[in-house]
Design a protein around this motif. Structure first.
Motif: not given
Length: 124
Positions: A71-83
């Motif tokens: 769930l948390c792996g799908g919910l959070t997004t480091y790649s989108t934050f970076s982009y």
């Protein structure tokens, strides 16, 4: 069996990320990525609560795979934050980019620490 728990959690987390991000972002007329910040802080808080519960012996490793990894792996997004941070910089919104980095790291870590502390206090 473990991989199935991760898949099921991810099947909930990824759409939840998208829908939450869109709902939050629609409420803000700004270039700042509020939606991504919210989902990342939510995921950090959930993971902090879960980590504290597992450490206290009140949650199983299977629940940790389902909710923590899935769930948390799908919910959070480091790649989108970076982009989004890079895009803010490229479009001349360097101040927003800097605020995004500082706020994301501080709020994410803060949410995780509060989650762990809460469960530790709850089960002392």
């Amino acid at each position: 069996m473990n991989w199935l728990l991760v898949i099921i959690g991810s099947m909930v987390g990824a759409p939840l990320r998208y829908l939450t991000d869109r709902a939050v972002q629609l409420g803000h007329d700004t270039v700042f990525p509020w939606g991504t910040l919210v989902v990342n802080v939510m995921g950090s808080a959930i993971l902090g609560l879960l980590t504290g519960a597992v450490a206290a012996g009140h949650a199983s490793p299977h629940l940790q795979l389902l909710i923590g990894t899935g769930l948390c792996g799908g919910l959070t997004t480091y790649s989108t934050f970076s982009y989004e941070t890079v895009r803010l910089t490229q479009t001349g919104a360097g101040f927003y980019a800097a605020v995004n980095v500082v706020a994301s790291v501080a709020a994410g870590l803060g949410a995780a620490f509060v989650g762990v502390a809460f469960t530790q206090a709850l089960w002392r």
